[in-house]
Design an enzyme around this catalytic site. Structure first.
Site, PDB file in Angstrom:
ATOM      1  N   GLY A   1       0.826  -1.199   0.000  1.00  0.00           N
ATOM      2  CA  GLY A   1       0.000   0.000   0.000  1.00  0.00           C
ATOM      3  C   GLY A   1       0.863   1.252   0.000  1.00  0.00           C
ATOM      4  N   ASP A   2       0.222   2.403  -0.136  1.00  0.00           N
ATOM      5  CA  ASP A   2       0.905   3.703  -0.138  1.00  0.00           C
ATOM      6  C   ASP A   2       1.883   3.847  -1.291  1.00  0.00           C
ATOM      7  OD1 ASP A   2      -0.353   4.211   2.357  1.00  0.00           O
ATOM      8  OD2 ASP A   2       1.248   3.103   3.355  1.00  0.00           O
ATOM      9  N   GLU A   3       1.617   3.179  -2.396  1.00  0.00           N
ATOM     10  CA  GLU A   3       2.550   3.239  -3.530  1.00  0.00           C
ATOM     11  C   GLU A   3       2.383   4.527  -4.337  1.00  0.00           C
ATOM     12  OE1 GLU A   3       0.334   0.763  -3.154  1.00  0.00           O
ATOM     13  OE2 GLU A   3       1.421  -1.119  -2.865  1.00  0.00           O
TER      14      GLU A   3
ATOM     15  N   THR B   1      -4.901  -6.590   5.436  1.00  0.00           N
ATOM     16  CA  THR B   1      -6.218  -6.002   5.626  1.00  0.00           C
ATOM     17  C   THR B   1      -7.256  -7.100   5.361  1.00  0.00           C
ATOM     18  OG1 THR B   1      -7.624  -4.101   5.133  1.00  0.00           O
ATOM     19  CG2 THR B   1      -6.468  -5.088   3.247  1.00  0.00           C
TER      20      THR B   1
ATOM     21  N   ASN C   1      -9.731   3.145   5.334  1.00  0.00           N
ATOM     22  CA  ASN C   1      -8.346   2.835   5.730  1.00  0.00           C
ATOM     23  C   ASN C   1      -7.376   3.318   4.661  1.00  0.00           C
ATOM     24  OD1 ASN C   1      -9.425   0.886   4.001  1.00  0.00           O
ATOM     25  ND2 ASN C   1      -8.337  -0.837   4.904  1.00  0.00           N
TER      26      ASN C   1
ATOM     27  N   LEU D   1      10.707   8.109  -7.896  1.00  0.00           N
ATOM     28  CA  LEU D   1      12.091   7.925  -8.326  1.00  0.00           C
ATOM     29  C   LEU D   1      12.955   9.085  -7.831  1.00  0.00           C
ATOM     30  CD1 LEU D   1      13.762   5.949 -10.180  1.00  0.00           C
ATOM     31  CD2 LEU D   1      13.662   7.763 -11.889  1.00  0.00           C
TER      32      LEU D   1
ATOM     33  N   GLY E   1       7.833  13.268  -8.908  1.00  0.00           N
ATOM     34  CA  GLY E   1       7.394  14.301  -7.969  1.00  0.00           C
ATOM     35  C   GLY E   1       5.899  14.182  -7.776  1.00  0.00           C
TER      36      GLY E   1
ATOM     37  N   GLY F   1      -5.649   5.844   1.857  1.00  0.00           N
ATOM     38  CA  GLY F   1      -5.373   7.282   1.771  1.00  0.00           C
ATOM     39  C   GLY F   1      -4.763   7.555   0.420  1.00  0.00           C
ATOM     40  N   HIS F   2      -5.529   8.118  -0.494  1.00  0.00           N
ATOM     41  CA  HIS F   2      -5.013   8.380  -1.836  1.00  0.00           C
ATOM     42  C   HIS F   2      -4.866   9.890  -2.027  1.00  0.00           C
ATOM     43  CE1 HIS F   2      -6.687   4.256  -3.351  1.00  0.00           C
ATOM     44  NE2 HIS F   2      -5.683   4.141  -2.524  1.00  0.00           N
TER      45      HIS F   2
HETATM   46  P1  IMP Z   1      -6.863  -2.348   8.489  1.00  0.00           P
HETATM   47  O1  IMP Z   1      -7.047  -2.363   7.005  1.00  0.00           O
HETATM   48  O2  IMP Z   1      -7.161  -1.014   9.114  1.00  0.00           O
HETATM   49  O3  IMP Z   1      -7.547  -3.484   9.164  1.00  0.00           O
HETATM   50  O4  IMP Z   1      -5.288  -2.584   8.786  1.00  0.00           O
HETATM   51  C1  IMP Z   1      -4.646  -3.826   8.494  1.00  0.00           C
HETATM   52  C2  IMP Z   1      -3.202  -3.578   8.019  1.00  0.00           C
HETATM   53  O5  IMP Z   1      -3.233  -2.962   6.733  1.00  0.00           O
HETATM   54  C3  IMP Z   1      -2.388  -2.635   8.914  1.00  0.00           C
HETATM   55  O6  IMP Z   1      -1.027  -3.041   8.883  1.00  0.00           O
HETATM   56  C4  IMP Z   1      -2.516  -1.289   8.229  1.00  0.00           C
HETATM   57  O7  IMP Z   1      -1.435  -0.426   8.513  1.00  0.00           O
HETATM   58  C5  IMP Z   1      -2.511  -1.728   6.778  1.00  0.00           C
HETATM   59  N1  IMP Z   1      -3.210  -0.798   5.896  1.00  0.00           N
HETATM   60  C6  IMP Z   1      -4.540  -0.642   5.768  1.00  0.00           C
HETATM   61  N2  IMP Z   1      -4.821   0.279   4.832  1.00  0.00           N
HETATM   62  C7  IMP Z   1      -3.648   0.700   4.353  1.00  0.00           C
HETATM   63  C8  IMP Z   1      -3.281   1.631   3.325  1.00  0.00           C
HETATM   64  O8  IMP Z   1      -4.131   2.235   2.648  1.00  0.00           O
HETATM   65  N3  IMP Z   1      -1.957   1.797   3.122  1.00  0.00           N
HETATM   66  C9  IMP Z   1      -1.011   1.092   3.811  1.00  0.00           C
HETATM   67  N4  IMP Z   1      -1.306   0.211   4.769  1.00  0.00           N
HETATM   68  C10 IMP Z   1      -2.614   0.020   5.025  1.00  0.00           C
END
Ligand code: IMP
Length: 430
Positions: A12-14, A238, A38, A337, A420, A40-41
């Site tokens: 995630g968070d890529e 998740t 959960n 990058l 960027g 965040g884009h």
């Molecule tokens: P949950 O999705 O809140 O149940 O969290 C489960 C796991 O997924 C935890 O390690 C969170 O930090 C991770 N996680 C959930 N959503 C994201 C996201 O959008 N980006 C990165 N990690 C996430």
């Protein structure tokens, strides 16, 4: 190419949000198929930074219609905040542009309370969830006791919401956690019903017709491959299907929609992870601080949803090859990058050492990474600031070598590279 799937190739968070925004310029429809708030884009357009958690990032383009699929779990309170923010920035979020599946599940205050209480009860073995109620909402879905969008329209909805809260209170009581007041929850939701009603749609039918009519659909994944419930680093995952095949269940599409699909895996030029769980290429100290940033910039490595500092490390090519396999990726999109500029030597994990053996594929997927030591190849870094570069030819030769090594390792092309956070800070590689 009627269907393009954008999926996170790591934890995630890529940077999927801004990549979806880039591809959405040419899409008719953008659709989220999994997860909830959960995610965040972030998308930066000029001076405006849009932080989206639920609404598909492609909605920022005025022409695209946005869908939230049945694979999602939706907290209406968060959704309304986001819709207000978007409307305030001039983005049309009316029911004709924002369609929500009747089969998407609702997240309630009881789910959020249970998420926090479960985590507290796990103690040191906690998952590090975002605390948004994601796990408990999907648990109710699997238990067949969840509340769905269409239930909002039923005459006895508030009564059922009260019963759901009572049930959760029994579990909270066992966990020694504070009680959630059912009447408060019912009062809160009473106000949501009329606002949500016109957005509720049969996404499967609308999307299938749109594809038949030749419309271009961009499916936007949340979280990343390694957080997938079935195929990620279980149990530190998740609760949804984050991978590309999640699109079919999460949007209600038949598998034949996959014909000629482009599956783009978004991957950072290094590796990050939030929360607990294995991370073989993790780095600490100065290099970690260098990759993470200070937190002053919104694109530094601090959670968009929780603000937690992210763990950082070298790019893990073994896990990336796994992401290519499990998603059927057809191309890579590499983000950030620019962050690697100024690092003298870059390391790329190409295999793991396990006992006396060197392996390039994990025997049982990425679940148990204990005892696997990364084997690195080293590449010379570059000193140039690449953030103003827009063409492959402009990028330093050392960057070419690094990207070519990744393409060789994964056996798919790198199609785009972001240099960027701004919308146009992209190098397209034809
Ligand atoms: P949950 O999705 O809140 O149940 O969290 C489960 C796991 O997924 C935890 O390690 C969170 O930090 C991770 N996680 C959930 N959503 C994201 C996201 O959008 N980006 C990165 N990690 C996430």
């Amino acid at each position: 190419m009627p269907l393009q799937i954008i999926v996170g190739a790591q934890w995630g968070d890529e940077g999927k949000g801004r990549i979806v925004d880039w591809f959405a310029a040419k899409a008719d429809i953008v659709a989220r198929y999994n997860g909830g708030d959960n995610a965040g884009h972030s998308v930066t357009v000029g001076d405006t930074l849009f932080k989206l958690h639920l609404v598909p990032s492609g909605i920022i383009h005025g022409h695209a219609i946005a869908f939230m699929g049945s694979g999602m779990v939706v907290n209406p309170g968060s959704l309304f905040k986001e819709m207000d923010m978007l409307a305030g920035a001039g983005v049309d979020v009316s029911p004709k542009r924002l369609r929500i599946s009747h089969a998407a599940h609702l997240i309630t205050p009881a789910h959020q309370a249970l998420d926090k209480a479960n985590e507290a009860a796990r103690g040191k073995a906690n998952i590090g969830t975002t605390g948004r109620g994601i796990g408990p909402a999907y648990t109710d879905k699997a238990k067949r006791s969840g509340l769905r969008m269409a239930d909002l329209l039923a005459p006895d909805f508030l009564e059922r919401l009260g019963l759901h809260t009572d049930d959760a209170n029994q579990q909270l009581n066992l966990l020694g956690a504070p009680y959630v007041n059912p009447s408060d929850v019912m009062d809160e939701y009473r106000g949501y019903i009329e606002i949500l009603r016109p957005h509720i749609a049969d996404c499967s039918s609308e999307l299938t017709h749109a594809l038949k009519a030749g419309k271009r659909l961009l499916a936007e994944g949340a979280q990343g491959t390694l957080l997938d419930l079935d195929h990620g680093t279980y149990p530190f995952v998740t609760s949804s299907s984050t991978i590309a095949t999640g699109v079919f269940v999460g949007l209600g599409l038949g598998v034949t929609a996959a014909q000629n699909a482009v599956v783009s895996g978004v991957c950072k030029a290094f590796q990050t992870r939030v929360g607990s769980g294995p991370f073989p290429t993790e780095v600490k100290d100065d290099l970690a601080a260098r990759l993470r940033g200070t937190g002053e910039n919104p694109w530094d490595e601090f959670g968009t949803t929780t603000g937690r500092p992210r763990r950082v490390g070298w790019l893990d090519g073994v896990l990336l090859r796994y992401a290519v396999q499990i998603n059927g990726l057809t191309e890579l999109v590499m983000t950030k990058l620019d962050i690697l500029s100024g690092i003298e030597t870059l390391k790329l994990c190409v295999a793991y050492k396990h006992g006396n053996k060197t392996i390039t594929d994990l025997p049982f997927g990425p679940t148990d990474l204990d005892g696997y030591e990364p084997v690195y190849e080293e590449y010379p870094g570059w000193q140039e600031d690449v953030s103003a570069m827009r063409d492959w030819g402009e990028l330093p030769l050392a960057a070419h070598r690094y990207l070519e090594a990744i393409a060789r390792l994964t056996d798919i092309p790198v199609r785009l590279v972001s240099v960027g956070p701004e919308r146009e800070q992209i190098v397209e590689i034809s």
